[in-house]
Design a protein around this motif. Structure first.
Motif, PDB file in Angstrom:
ATOM      1  N   TYR A 149       0.856  -1.178   0.000  1.00 23.01           N
ATOM      2  CA  TYR A 149       0.000   0.000   0.000  1.00 23.01           C
ATOM      3  C   TYR A 149       0.895   1.232   0.000  1.00 23.01           C
ATOM      4  O   TYR A 149       1.955   1.239   0.637  1.00 23.01           O
ATOM      5  CB  TYR A 149      -0.911   0.018   1.220  1.00 23.01           C
ATOM      6  N   SER A 150       0.467   2.302  -0.673  1.00 23.86           N
ATOM      7  CA  SER A 150       1.344   3.460  -0.776  1.00 23.86           C
ATOM      8  C   SER A 150       0.552   4.761  -0.773  1.00 23.86           C
ATOM      9  O   SER A 150      -0.628   4.801  -1.139  1.00 23.86           O
ATOM     10  CB  SER A 150       2.195   3.384  -2.047  1.00 23.86           C
ATOM     11  N   ALA A 151       1.237   5.806  -0.365  1.00 23.19           N
ATOM     12  CA  ALA A 151       0.749   7.184  -0.470  1.00 23.19           C
ATOM     13  C   ALA A 151       1.905   8.004  -1.026  1.00 23.19           C
ATOM     14  O   ALA A 151       3.040   7.887  -0.559  1.00 23.19           O
ATOM     15  CB  ALA A 151       0.311   7.719   0.887  1.00 23.19           C
ATOM     16  N   SER A 152       1.631   8.824  -2.032  1.00 21.17           N
ATOM     17  CA  SER A 152       2.707   9.518  -2.730  1.00 21.17           C
ATOM     18  C   SER A 152       2.369  10.977  -2.969  1.00 21.17           C
ATOM     19  O   SER A 152       1.193  11.376  -2.988  1.00 21.17           O
ATOM     20  CB  SER A 152       3.014   8.829  -4.064  1.00 21.17           C
ATOM     21  N   LEU A 195      -1.171  14.574  -5.172  1.00 21.91           N
ATOM     22  CA  LEU A 195      -1.217  13.697  -4.007  1.00 21.91           C
ATOM     23  C   LEU A 195      -2.126  12.516  -4.326  1.00 21.91           C
ATOM     24  O   LEU A 195      -3.214  12.698  -4.892  1.00 21.91           O
ATOM     25  CB  LEU A 195      -1.749  14.446  -2.779  1.00 21.91           C
ATOM     26  N   GLY A 196      -1.668  11.314  -3.965  1.00 15.98           N
ATOM     27  CA  GLY A 196      -2.474  10.145  -4.292  1.00 15.98           C
ATOM     28  C   GLY A 196      -2.232   8.982  -3.359  1.00 15.98           C
ATOM     29  O   GLY A 196      -1.211   8.908  -2.671  1.00 15.98           O
ATOM     30  N   VAL A 197      -3.170   8.047  -3.339  1.00 19.50           N
ATOM     31  CA  VAL A 197      -3.067   6.810  -2.563  1.00 19.50           C
ATOM     32  C   VAL A 197      -3.361   5.652  -3.501  1.00 19.50           C
ATOM     33  O   VAL A 197      -4.194   5.754  -4.411  1.00 19.50           O
ATOM     34  CB  VAL A 197      -4.028   6.794  -1.362  1.00 19.50           C
ATOM     35  N   ILE A 199       0.664   3.034  -8.760  1.00 14.30           N
ATOM     36  CA  ILE A 199      -0.653   3.286  -9.346  1.00 14.30           C
ATOM     37  C   ILE A 199      -1.531   3.940  -8.276  1.00 14.30           C
ATOM     38  O   ILE A 199      -1.741   3.363  -7.200  1.00 14.30           O
ATOM     39  CB  ILE A 199      -1.303   1.984  -9.845  1.00 14.30           C
ATOM     40  N   ASN A 200      -2.028   5.140  -8.584  1.00 16.15           N
ATOM     41  CA  ASN A 200      -2.908   5.863  -7.675  1.00 16.15           C
ATOM     42  C   ASN A 200      -4.269   6.050  -8.347  1.00 16.15           C
ATOM     43  O   ASN A 200      -4.454   6.987  -9.142  1.00 16.15           O
ATOM     44  CB  ASN A 200      -2.323   7.227  -7.306  1.00 16.15           C
ATOM     45  N   PRO A 201      -5.234   5.183  -8.076  1.00 23.23           N
ATOM     46  CA  PRO A 201      -6.556   5.347  -8.697  1.00 23.23           C
ATOM     47  C   PRO A 201      -7.300   6.579  -8.193  1.00 23.23           C
ATOM     48  O   PRO A 201      -8.207   7.070  -8.873  1.00 23.23           O
ATOM     49  CB  PRO A 201      -7.288   4.057  -8.310  1.00 23.23           C
ATOM     50  N   ILE A 202      -6.910   7.074  -7.029  1.00 21.80           N
ATOM     51  CA  ILE A 202      -7.511   8.292  -6.482  1.00 21.80           C
ATOM     52  C   ILE A 202      -6.398   9.285  -6.202  1.00 21.80           C
ATOM     53  O   ILE A 202      -5.467   8.995  -5.434  1.00 21.80           O
ATOM     54  CB  ILE A 202      -8.306   8.006  -5.197  1.00 21.80           C
ATOM     55  N   SER A 236      -7.608  23.343  -8.698  1.00 20.16           N
ATOM     56  CA  SER A 236      -7.586  21.984  -8.154  1.00 20.16           C
ATOM     57  C   SER A 236      -8.509  21.073  -8.960  1.00 20.16           C
ATOM     58  O   SER A 236      -9.507  21.526  -9.533  1.00 20.16           O
ATOM     59  CB  SER A 236      -8.016  21.971  -6.686  1.00 20.16           C
ATOM     60  N   SER A 237      -8.159  19.803  -8.973  1.00 21.08           N
ATOM     61  CA  SER A 237      -8.974  18.822  -9.693  1.00 21.08           C
ATOM     62  C   SER A 237      -8.713  17.442  -9.125  1.00 21.08           C
ATOM     63  O   SER A 237      -7.710  17.201  -8.437  1.00 21.08           O
ATOM     64  CB  SER A 237      -8.666  18.847 -11.195  1.00 21.08           C
ATOM     65  N   LEU A 238      -9.602  16.510  -9.438  1.00 22.42           N
ATOM     66  CA  LEU A 238      -9.478  15.119  -9.030  1.00 22.42           C
ATOM     67  C   LEU A 238      -9.201  14.251 -10.249  1.00 22.42           C
ATOM     68  O   LEU A 238      -9.610  14.571 -11.366  1.00 22.42           O
ATOM     69  CB  LEU A 238     -10.737  14.637  -8.321  1.00 22.42           C
ATOM     70  N   GLY A 239      -8.508  13.133 -10.019  1.00 22.09           N
ATOM     71  CA  GLY A 239      -8.215  12.238 -11.132  1.00 22.09           C
ATOM     72  C   GLY A 239      -7.473  11.015 -10.647  1.00 22.09           C
ATOM     73  O   GLY A 239      -7.668  10.537  -9.522  1.00 22.09           O
ATOM     74  N   SER A 240      -6.583  10.493 -11.481  1.00 20.41           N
ATOM     75  CA  SER A 240      -5.760   9.338 -11.149  1.00 20.41           C
ATOM     76  C   SER A 240      -4.424   9.500 -11.864  1.00 20.41           C
ATOM     77  O   SER A 240      -4.305  10.262 -12.833  1.00 20.41           O
ATOM     78  CB  SER A 240      -6.445   8.036 -11.570  1.00 20.41           C
ATOM     79  N   ASN A 241      -3.401   8.773 -11.398  1.00 17.38           N
ATOM     80  CA  ASN A 241      -2.090   8.872 -12.036  1.00 17.38           C
ATOM     81  C   ASN A 241      -1.318   7.573 -11.863  1.00 17.38           C
ATOM     82  O   ASN A 241      -1.638   6.745 -11.001  1.00 17.38           O
ATOM     83  CB  ASN A 241      -1.295  10.064 -11.482  1.00 17.38           C
ATOM     84  N   MET A 242      -0.297   7.430 -12.678  1.00 18.16           N
ATOM     85  CA  MET A 242       0.590   6.274 -12.615  1.00 18.16           C
ATOM     86  C   MET A 242       2.006   6.731 -12.918  1.00 18.16           C
ATOM     87  O   MET A 242       2.233   7.587 -13.777  1.00 18.16           O
ATOM     88  CB  MET A 242       0.166   5.196 -13.623  1.00 18.16           C
ATOM     89  N   ARG A 243       2.976   6.162 -12.217  1.00 17.43           N
ATOM     90  CA  ARG A 243       4.385   6.492 -12.402  1.00 17.43           C
ATOM     91  C   ARG A 243       5.196   5.204 -12.476  1.00 17.43           C
ATOM     92  O   ARG A 243       4.993   4.282 -11.671  1.00 17.43           O
ATOM     93  CB  ARG A 243       4.893   7.370 -11.251  1.00 17.43           C
TER      94      ARG A 243
END
Length: 334
Positions: free
Chosen positions: A157-160, A191-193, A213-216, A244-251
């Motif tokens: 589990y991660s928070a980034s 910021l994502g989890v 992978i941060n789906p939120i 500000s906005s909401l979305g998802s991200n991947m690194r």
């Protein structure tokens, strides 16, 4: 005679009872003032460690240093490349050019039991001088922080948190001094989890592949420059400095040595989707050929897709590539 004996017997019993009462009586004693003054405790606490006759302070410190080294992995790569082209009475013509680029990649990982924390700084800054005109051709920094709690060998589990921007002012070209960017203008904080997949190579003592992978996720876009804010640059409404906005991200981070470390391939891929109106994609590819411990040949390519950023040809896809010979050195604690 009998009354006299009885009298003596009673007198003896009275004497014995008096002596017994005197033996068990407690007299009242009034203590003097000097006897009741408070006195400081002169007994010092002794550490349980120092009581151990087998304790060695030097060995204790050595074990602590070894433990810190096992928990902390640090890598720092610094580089500098210079290129110059000159013409004097050259029949084919041409412009005198000078190019310089400095790079920094710092990665620190702390791991203890199931918890791990990684933070990194990736930055490049380059300048061009063509016929006496100076302008920058590359300028960016990426700060990434990732904390995780292992749930299996590779997954956690991660928070980034991810911060991207540039250091100095940017202009349209060497001739057009219209400012189009500045420090944190634009700047993006995400910021994502989610989940992190990590591969660790024990033989090479490195992590060649990391995917987060941060789906939120929440994204904040900044334009701190008043000049750019008044123009409504980089997708922020006129007069505002933040959106500000909401979305998802991947690194994805890849660092693979080839041919016993003589070649090194470094890849950085990042994609952020906005639920409103924008998708941001960035990919960096670096192929480093190490001639010696200091000299290296680098091939670098950076691709950015940003729908909100204004480009010279009004296209969302941007390319930047560079080939150079320069200095490069890697610092490691392991």
């Amino acid at each position: 005679m009998k009354p006299l004996k009885l009298l003596f017997l009673l007198a003896g019993l009275c004497i014995l009872s008096t002596e017994a009462r005197a033996q068990f009586s407690i007299s009242k004693v009034t203590p003097k003032e000097a006897d009741v003054k408070n006195k400081k405790d002169t007994v010092k606490e002794i550490s349980a460690v120092t009581k151990n006759p087998f304790f060695s302070e030097s060995r204790y410190r050595a074990e602590r240093r070894k433990l810190r080294k096992e928990r902390n992995t640090i890598s720092c790569t610094v580089g500098l490349s210079l290129n110059q082209t000159g013409f004097d009475n050259w029949v084919g013509g041409g412009n005198n050019t000078f190019d310089a680029m400095a790079s920094l990649l710092y990665v620190h990982t702390y791991a203890r039991n199931k918890f791990n924390l990684t933070y990194s700084l990736d930055s490049k800054y380059g300048m061009n001088v063509i016929s006496g005109k100076t302008f920058k051709n590359i300028d960016y920094f990426i700060i990434n922080v990732n904390s995780g709690w292992a749930i299996s060998k590779n997954w956690s589990y991660s928070a980034s948190a991810n911060l991207r921007s540039q250091w100095t002012k940017g202009f349209r070209s060497a001739d057009d001094k219209t400012m189009i960017s500045n420090f944190m203008s634009p700047g993006t904080l995400t910021l994502g989890v989610g989940l992190t997949y990590k591969v660790f190579n024990k033989a090479q003592n490195r992590t060649p592949f990391v995917m987060t992978i941060n789906p939120i996720s929440g994204s904040m876009l900044f334009v701190l420059s008043d000049t750019l804010s008044k123009q409504g640059m980089h997708g922020i409404p006129v007069g505002r400095h933040q959106k500000s906005s909401l979305g998802s991200n991947m690194r994805i981070d890849t660092n693979i040595p080839i041919a016993k470390g003589k070649l090194n391939y470094i890849n950085y891929f990042y994609i952020s989707t906005n639920y409103h109106d924008n998708t941001y994609v960035e990919m960096q590819n670096t192929l480093q050929v190490r001639a010696t411990k200091i000299f290296s040949v680098d091939l670098f390519c950076r691709t950015v897709y940003n729908e909100l950023q204004v480009t010279p040809r009004n296209k969302a896809l941007q390319w930047n590539y560079k080939f150079g010979l320069g200095l490069s050195y890697v610092f490691k604690n392991k």
